[in-house]
Scaffold this active site. Sequence first.
Site, PDB file in Angstrom:
ATOM      1  N   LYS A  28      -5.891   4.312   8.383  1.00  0.00           N
ATOM      2  CA  LYS A  28      -4.726   4.879   7.719  1.00  0.00           C
ATOM      3  C   LYS A  28      -5.164   6.512   7.940  1.00  0.00           C
ATOM      4  O   LYS A  28      -4.179   7.579   8.304  1.00  0.00           O
ATOM      5  CB  LYS A  28      -4.533   4.451   6.491  1.00  0.00           C
ATOM      6  CG  LYS A  28      -4.011   3.159   6.494  1.00  0.00           C
ATOM      7  CD  LYS A  28      -3.352   2.572   4.878  1.00  0.00           C
ATOM      8  CE  LYS A  28      -2.823   1.295   5.297  1.00  0.00           C
ATOM      9  NZ  LYS A  28      -2.335   0.533   3.789  1.00  0.00           N
ATOM     10  N   SER A  62       0.782  -1.305   0.121  1.00  0.00           N
ATOM     11  CA  SER A  62      -0.008  -0.194   0.077  1.00  0.00           C
ATOM     12  C   SER A  62       0.917   1.255   0.077  1.00  0.00           C
ATOM     13  O   SER A  62       0.143   2.221  -0.238  1.00  0.00           O
ATOM     14  CB  SER A  62      -1.066  -0.131   1.317  1.00  0.00           C
ATOM     15  OG  SER A  62      -0.338  -0.057   2.473  1.00  0.00           O
TER      16      SER A  62
END
Length: 347
Positions: free
Chosen positions: A280, A235
Amino acid sequence: MRKISVYKWPIIIFSSLILLVVSLTVPLPYYIEVPGGAEDIRKVLLVDNKEDKEAGAYEFVTVGVQRATFAHLVYAWLTDFTDIYSAEEMTGGSSDQEFIRINQFYMETSQNMAKYQGLKTAGKDISMKYLGVYVLQVAKDSTFKGILNIADTVTGVNDKTFDSSEELVKYVNSQKLGDKVKVTYQEDGQEKSATGKIIKLENGKNGIGISLIDRTEVTSNIPIEFTTEGIGGPSAGLMFSLSIYTQLADPTLRDGRVIAGTGSINRDGEVGDIGGIDKKVVSAAKSGASIFFAPNNPVTKEMKKIDPKAKTNYETAVEAAKKIKTDMKIVPVKTLQDAIDYLKNNK
């Protein structure tokens, strides 16, 4: 009301302590996922042997994943942005050690693609050699079960070689159910081959029953070094690519801002969806980021079948930002160029 005998109190206290210890230490077949942290990419990336001294920062964000005890589960039930997954959901049936190794492969591939995209977008000479595909998992009904293993590299099928995993998968999908196929692969540095059959996959297509990821090798006369020990997954690809591009082509692009984001990157510069984006967002907001790049790919029909309420990464990120009441700007992106253009046009 009956009184508890004074002799029973030590037993009760001892039993309670045992239960407490068990709840805190005995692992269960579950994992919890929590907000991790936001790290300045300069701590893990060096481009052209030069330190990036420009103001501001690019940050990659992580989630924390931990094998759960009963205490962890209670914490997760009571806490926002903390999710519980079964071991099967989290690892796909892999052992903890295999799961860590798989995520290391994802990180390695992410770095290679980031090098390629960052250098290419900056107009630098770059070449990428396709070496095959890492085996990440072998389905229980695959005829290659017990032959192919995690970390093997498949280099060919039926004596054919390919330039990408997409080509390999397309070829395998085109074979008929029950057809014999010869797979060439590398195991511990040795070239091997094995024959199996085409089976029906869970997605309804024909295949050999392996999960895979590209194994590539990027070369350039500009040295790029990563030090990401202990960090896994794909990611950070977008933010790695953006950092490499900025240092080589547009050093002031950050313009003093703290910019976070997430999303994988492929050889075409497209940003891929990731998991745990709500967590996140929380990590990035806590770090003081003013901008957060979020993948904005459409929800597919297949995703809707699995979850009728499925949302894009961007939509989930916006919801998380509203929930924590952050002023951080959530910016949708589909490509690396989208992120570059946004930063150029919004200084």
